[in-house]
Design an enzyme around this catalytic site. Structure first.
Site, PDB file in Angstrom:
ATOM      1  N   GLY A  45       0.659  -1.671   0.077  1.00 57.02           N
ATOM      2  CA  GLY A  45      -0.339  -0.296  -0.341  1.00 57.02           C
ATOM      3  C   GLY A  45       0.652   1.141   0.251  1.00 57.02           C
ATOM      4  N   GLY A  46       1.953   0.876   0.400  1.00 51.85           N
ATOM      5  CA  GLY A  46       3.087   2.244   0.358  1.00 51.85           C
ATOM      6  C   GLY A  46       2.642   3.015   1.963  1.00 51.85           C
ATOM      7  CB  ALA A 120      14.752  -5.353  -4.594  1.00 50.54           C
ATOM      8  N   GLY A 188       7.508  19.683  12.835  1.00 52.28           N
ATOM      9  CA  GLY A 188       7.196  20.029  11.773  1.00 52.28           C
ATOM     10  C   GLY A 188       5.301  19.321  11.375  1.00 52.28           C
ATOM     11  CB  ALA A 189       3.596  18.263   8.628  1.00 54.54           C
ATOM     12  N   GLY A 276      11.689  13.899  11.689  1.00 54.04           N
ATOM     13  CA  GLY A 276      12.209  13.763  10.729  1.00 54.04           C
ATOM     14  C   GLY A 276      11.837  12.460  10.048  1.00 54.04           C
ATOM     15  CG  HIS A 456     -22.000  37.631  -0.196  1.00 51.07           C
ATOM     16  ND1 HIS A 456     -20.879  37.447   1.324  1.00 51.07           N
ATOM     17  CD2 HIS A 456     -23.254  38.004   0.721  1.00 51.07           C
ATOM     18  CE1 HIS A 456     -21.532  37.958   2.337  1.00 51.07           C
ATOM     19  NE2 HIS A 456     -23.024  38.265   2.014  1.00 51.07           N
TER      20      HIS A 456
END
Length: 474
Positions: A45-46, A120, A188-189, A276, A456
């Site tokens: 899935g990553g 790999a 960070g985020a 990080g 609006h």
């Protein structure tokens, strides 16, 4: 002895089955290339689907809604003793992620390419050895390659950290038992999103950041809104600090840090390390392929080529912006360029990545979103710009919503008025920023932007106000 299966050769070999890798494989197949995707993770899935974007946003949705319920009285509503059920929050997240991951598995397993499960490593510049998940080894040869193995948490050497113990975002998304207190290391985020997630669930939260501001790549006024909101909500925020040591204490864990020349500490039940990530390339054997590494990442050109012209990269392994939509664009560019090389079109015909519309979004409450140049970047580039911003606390719809923190800012070329960048910190910033994405794609000026009608009262109409200010000055 492990078995060694037969050697097969491909036009394009993609290492990594996340967003960037799948995009590369799909694009390569579309151009008729014989393609293989190799995925070595325990799950398919990553990062985005399994441990990043999607699970964190699912968790934040629960936390933000709980915080909104707490504010019910402001809107003339009654909600008695709202609380969080951690097990149910995690269960909901798990259901969503299994659905998303299942869809990606289907795409990979049913794609018009070979999908190989295993780790790999390069034997030489055109050969991979794969340690298969089911046992044994497989040798694969490729004419071109796309590296898309993502990133992993990078743990710094902080005295006492490993001995005391900590969690990262990888573990935080699975916590199904309430915490009493937590210290979040980073600004960070990831740090900001998890800090507010825990705080909104009722955890006593302390955020400790090394720099003088959170989100140090962003303009200070933008980042400042979030730290002000966090403080207003009761979170402890420490900026401009130096971590001294981590140690066990009677209450659990103690973080000792220096701030303003003074030694300070906080005792908590848990520590979230969010300082990080780094490219996940250590096991690829890139030195055997002659691929150069720069500051821990695969060194690439704008054509997504590494130092070996037939080996491309995409996503977190190379940067420079570690976000999913950029990884996808890089993967597609890499694959198209790989096919062009195979057809002998020459390197002058290769596409180049354009980062003019780079974006960043932080899904806190309020959200923060930015596109293109910041004021800081414009100054560094020597650009003469005009800047204007408009606050949400003077905008009708946001006042009605009770979402008055933040502003919209536009950075425009001082002569032509072309919009070079925009920043939003406020309600639905992640959605509103796309107004500027479309305008900047067509290189619109503030004058042209103002010709687009806005209904609006809507949140969207606020984006026109700083544009009006700049247009009047032109």
């Amino acid at each position: 002895m492990t078995s060694l299966q037969g050697i097969k050769e491909y036009d394009v070999v993609v290492i990594g089955g996340g967003s960037g890798g799948y995009a590369a494989a799909r694009s390569a197949v579309a151009f008729g290339a014989r393609t293989a995707v190799i995925e070595g993770g325990t799950q398919v899935g990553g990062l985005c689907i399994l441990r990043g974007c999607m699970p964190t946003k699912a968790l934040l949705e629960s936390a933000h809604r709980l915080q909104a319920i707490r504010r019910a009285g402001e809107f003339g509503l009654s909600a008695s003793k709202p609380s969080a059920n951690w097990k149910k929050i995690i269960a909901r997240k798990n259901r969503l992620i299994e659905d998303f991951a299942g869809h990606r598995r289907g795409q990979l397993e049913k794609g018009n390419f070979d999908f190989i499960r295993g780790m790999a490593s390069f034997v030489d510049a055109n050969t991979l050895e794969i340690r298969l998940k089911g046992g044994g080894k497989k040798i694969v040869r490729g004419k071109t390659f796309v590296l898309a193995t993502g990133s992993e948490v990078a743990v710094r050497d902080i005295p006492g950290l490993r001995e005391t113990g900590f969690i990262t975002s990888d573990e935080a998304i699975h916590l199904d038992k309430p915490l009493k207190s937590i210290a979040v290391l980073g600004g960070g985020a990831v740090a900001l999103e998890f800090a507010q997630y825990f705080h909104h669930l009722g955890v006593k939260t302390t955020l400790i950041q090394r720099s003088r501001q959170v989100l140090r790549s962003q303009d200070a006024d933008l980042a400042g809104v979030l730290t002000d909101v966090f403080a207003k909500e009761g979170m402890k925020v420490h900026l401009d600090t130096e971590l001294v040591k981590i140690e066990k204490s009677g209450k659990g864990k103690k973080v000792v840090f220096r701030k303003g020349g003074k030694l300070m500490s906080v005792e908590v039940q848990e520590i979230l390390y969010a300082l990080g990530r780094r490219p996940a390339i250590a096991a690829l054997g890139l030195e055997k392929a002659g691929v150069k590494i720069e500051q821990g990442a695969v060194k690439i050109s704008r054509t997504m080529q590494s130092s070996r012209s037939h080996i491309f990269a995409a996503g977190d392994v190379c940067g420079p912006y570690e976000v999913v939509h950029t990884a996808i664009a890089q993967g597609e560019t890499a694959a198209r360029n790989a096919v062009r090389l195979l057809k002998g079109e020459g390197e002058k015909r290769l596409e180049k990545m354009d980062y003019r519309l780079k974006m960043e979004v932080v899904f806190t409450e309020p959200e923060l979103a930015a596109i293109g140049m910041s004021e800081k970047e414009a100054a560094q580039a020597g650009r003469v710009v005009r800047v204007a911003k408009y606050p949400f606390n003077d905008h009708g719809k946001s006042m009605i919503m009770g979402a008055e923190d933040g502003f919209v800012k536009i950075i425009a070329d001082a002569k032509k008025g072309e919009i070079l960048g925009a920043q939003i910190v406020g309600p639905h910033a992640s959605d509103l920023i796309h107004e500027f994405a479309v305008a900047m794609h067509y290189r619109a000026t503030v004058g042209e932007f103002l010709k687009i009608p806005h209904y609006h009262p809507t949140l969207a109409e606020i984006v026109t106000y700083p544009a009006e200010e700049i247009a009047q000055e032109m």
